[in-house]
Design an enzyme around this catalytic site. Structure first.
Site, PDB file in Angstrom:
ATOM      1  N   SER A 144       3.939 -19.780  20.582  1.00 32.40           N
ATOM      2  CA  SER A 144       4.710 -19.700  19.442  1.00 32.40           C
ATOM      3  C   SER A 144       3.885 -21.253  18.703  1.00 32.40           C
ATOM      4  O   SER A 144       4.073 -21.888  19.653  1.00 32.40           O
ATOM      5  CB  SER A 144       5.579 -19.797  18.905  1.00 32.40           C
ATOM      6  OG  SER A 144       6.129 -19.519  17.747  1.00 32.40           O
ATOM      7  N   TYR A 157      15.071 -21.760  20.011  1.00 32.94           N
ATOM      8  CA  TYR A 157      13.654 -20.400  20.610  1.00 32.94           C
ATOM      9  C   TYR A 157      12.642 -21.331  20.179  1.00 32.94           C
ATOM     10  O   TYR A 157      11.580 -21.419  21.416  1.00 32.94           O
ATOM     11  CB  TYR A 157      13.562 -19.530  18.987  1.00 32.94           C
ATOM     12  CG  TYR A 157      12.246 -19.603  18.838  1.00 32.94           C
ATOM     13  CD1 TYR A 157      12.163 -18.286  19.512  1.00 32.94           C
ATOM     14  CD2 TYR A 157      11.389 -19.121  17.801  1.00 32.94           C
ATOM     15  CE1 TYR A 157      11.239 -16.953  19.041  1.00 32.94           C
ATOM     16  CE2 TYR A 157       9.811 -18.828  18.165  1.00 32.94           C
ATOM     17  CZ  TYR A 157       9.442 -17.899  18.493  1.00 32.94           C
ATOM     18  OH  TYR A 157       8.285 -16.732  18.448  1.00 32.94           O
TER      19      TYR A 157
END
Length: 264
Positions: A144, A157
């Site tokens: 990401s 995350y």
């Protein structure tokens, strides 16, 4: 259809929705034989049946809860027993819960660590000796843009995605001499079901809806770059440019974009 992927054995995790589903479709179009892992047995059965009938490829589904390491190891053993060594592994499965760390439930934190990181390292560790032995193979890890630029409510995350990026970069140097490719895919927000769990309020999805990536396009780009020595795939390009600026002046960027970062 190119011949590059025809008959290649490719394992994809998180294959019943979003990027994983589109990957399965694009790979099948290119003639790859697919071994798909996800939690939903019914969806796996339907997808595999459709891919077989539509494209004449092998498509086998394996029900797997990637938050349980021992269960995932058993599934990997079963895939190996049933179909032998893969030619490529796409570690696509991922999840998030957007909360401040102090407010987060430990169960959600542990699940993110297991699904986003431990399961990815597990499958890589499982198949890598086979790839090295045959001097070929490709490991694709979906990370990401959060790996490069963290934001509030995504500390855990971001940590998992930082780890995926670091793991992939080190691994690439280890296995390059053995003919094994390692590609890491750093994505901004993608229009998938991801945000239903990450932010059930829908506020973040609404705030970034106009900026979301098309999962079909992402899958097409990943498919195109399989079995090449592509180091990273970074999308969208404007966000990748922003992450580079962030590395140069993080304090300045955090101050300038404080309101945008707090949209979760």
């Amino acid at each position: 259809m190119s011949q590059k992927l025809n008959g290649k054995k490719i394992m994809v995790t998180g294959a019943t929705s979003g990027i994983g589903l589109y990957l399965a479709i694009h790979l099948a179009i290119e003639g790859a034989d697919l071994y798909l892992a996800a939690r939903s047995t019914k969806r796996l059965e339907h997808i595999c049946k459709t891919l077989k009938e539509s494209y004449g490829v092998t498509a086998e589904g394996y029900t797997a809860d990637l938050s349980r390491d021992e269960d995932w190891k058993q599934v990997l053993d079963q895939i190996h027993t049933d179909h032998g060594v893969m030619d490529a592994v796409i570690n696509n499965a991922g999840m998030a819960v957007f909360e401040n760390v102090e407010e987060a439930e430990w169960e959600g934190i542990e699940q993110m660590l297991q699904v986003n990181l431990t399961s990815l390292v597990r499958s890589t560790h499982y198949w890598l000796p086979h790839f090295v032995n045959k001097k070929s193979g490709h490991i694709v890890n979906i990370s990401s843009q959060a790996a490069k630029m963290a934001t509030p409510k995504s500390a855990v995350y971001s940590a998992t995605k930082h780890a995926v990026l670091g793991f992939s970069n080190a691994l690439r140097m280890e296995v390059e001499k053995d003919g094994v490719f390692v590609t890491v895919v750093n994505l901004g927000p993608v229009k998938t079901n991801f945000f239903r769990q990450a932010d059930p309020t829908g506020n973040y999805e609404k705030a970034v809806s106009s900026l979301m990536l098309d999962p079909n396009r992402v899958a097409r780009i990943i498919t195109k770059n399989l079995f090449t020595n592509r180091r990273e795939i970074n999308l969208p390009l404007w966000m990748e440019a922003g992450s580079k600026v962030y590395q140069l002046a993080p304090s300045v960027i955090e101050k300038l974009f404080e309101k945008q970062f707090a949209k979760k």
